[in-house]
Design an enzyme around this catalytic site. Sequence first.
Site, PDB file in Angstrom:
ATOM      1  CE1 TYR A 132      -4.094   1.800   0.699  1.00  0.00           C
ATOM      2  CE2 TYR A 132      -3.129   2.573   2.760  1.00  0.00           C
ATOM      3  CZ  TYR A 132      -4.146   2.614   1.817  1.00  0.00           C
ATOM      4  OH  TYR A 132      -5.216   3.461   2.010  1.00  0.00           O
ATOM      5  CG  HIS A 137      -4.065   4.235  -3.282  1.00  0.00           C
ATOM      6  ND1 HIS A 137      -5.310   4.249  -3.868  1.00  0.00           N
ATOM      7  CD2 HIS A 137      -4.062   3.165  -2.447  1.00  0.00           C
ATOM      8  CE1 HIS A 137      -6.028   3.226  -3.418  1.00  0.00           C
ATOM      9  NE2 HIS A 137      -5.299   2.557  -2.549  1.00  0.00           N
ATOM     10  CD  GLN A 244     -11.002  -2.614   0.464  1.00  0.00           C
ATOM     11  OE1 GLN A 244     -11.319  -2.455  -0.719  1.00  0.00           O
ATOM     12  NE2 GLN A 244      -9.843  -2.242   0.929  1.00  0.00           N
ATOM     13  CE1 TYR A 248     -12.653  -0.615   6.605  1.00  0.00           C
ATOM     14  CE2 TYR A 248     -10.360  -0.760   7.262  1.00  0.00           C
ATOM     15  CZ  TYR A 248     -11.516  -0.032   7.144  1.00  0.00           C
ATOM     16  OH  TYR A 248     -11.556   1.261   7.565  1.00  0.00           O
TER      17      TYR A 248
END
Length: 419
Positions: A132, A137, A244, A248
């Site tokens: 990640y 992002h 998700q 999560y």
Amino acid sequence: MHNPNDPSLTSWVESAQGSDFSIQNLPFGIYQMEGITPRAASAIGDQVVDLYMASALFSADWKYDRTVFLSPSLNAFISLGREAWKATRRELSLLLMGGKEAKPELASRILIPMHRVEMLLPVEIGDYTDFYSSIDHATNVGIMFRGKENALMPNWKWLPVGYHGRASSVVVSGTNLHRPKGQTSAADDQPPVFGPSRLVDFELEMGYIVGQGNALGDAVSTEEAEGHIFGLCLFNDWSARDIQRWEYVPLGPFLAKNFGSTISPWIVTMEALEPFRVPGYVQDPAPLEYLQTTGDRNFDLNLEVFIQPEGKEETRVCQSNFKYMYWSIAQQVAHHTVNGCNLRVGDLLASGTLSGPEPSSFGSMLELSWRGTQPVPLNDGSERKFIQDGDTVIIRGHGIRNGVRVGFGEVRSKILPAK
Ligand code: CA
């Protein structure tokens, strides 16, 4: 010693010039066609090079067992080690280099037009880890879900955040996937609902194939880390955002991610990517000692994402770059192994979604449509917030240096209706 990266090299295979698969590339993959069981190949222009046939013509300097090329995955070849990869690329370069004069006899022995073959999953993937590591992002997603003040979690600038994905559902380009079904949260205080995901998304990523393992208990330093990577491919880490979001907490992604991930069939070697090195971000705060690096550890590779609705033309929705990595490959590998975790030949590591600073460079629909609030227009007059049934998502990538192009071809797959 012959240098396969020499920008002045040209190939007698005319289609190589200006192609993703120039003579300076020479990637590795697995192909099959009628009458030929799955086996190893390289690519030049619009042709596949049969490595078993080509290796019969290699010089006496190449001292390996040719039968590794008859294996249905690259693992046997990769296990021979970096000297073998380099020697093979050198021999291929010598075979395929030359002026404009075609060599029909040689071509008929080792080349097959790409459109006649089927490309298969290039490696038998043991484990798959997803990072990640794009700061844009992580910041974008953080702003959407936590607000600007707390966009990056306190750990983000101290370690390359990652999770263990699932290798069994990593499939090769051209494999279509059904829209996943699962649980999503309903309105306040209501039980969750079960059904097809409504927020299927792509994630623009690069994948790295491990070429040299490490023993359990042994850490790999940032200096050694790149030496453990065979090469890179394009990677679409499909995600179901609504599944998700519900599932999560607190352990991270699960069914929202493991319904399928798609990789490109060609693995471009670290050697071929050497000319594309660029500096990474200035890291502030400075990372802990085991994550520190020297030299240029990022790679300048242009990445693009296209959406093609069923029966329509494609629209480019994203232009990004692999250089937008905050944490480099070297740092990711060093972090992955610092506790003694063993990587094995054929393992797949993925960069994490590669967004750049500009909105046009955002690497997922979640960001491009800003959580569905800003639909993305397509050339056919329609628009997308997320991926619809029948949409094909295509990722392409290449670098250009000294007039030489080295590329990855493409990874494409279509989302089919839920089963
Ligand atoms: Ca991902």
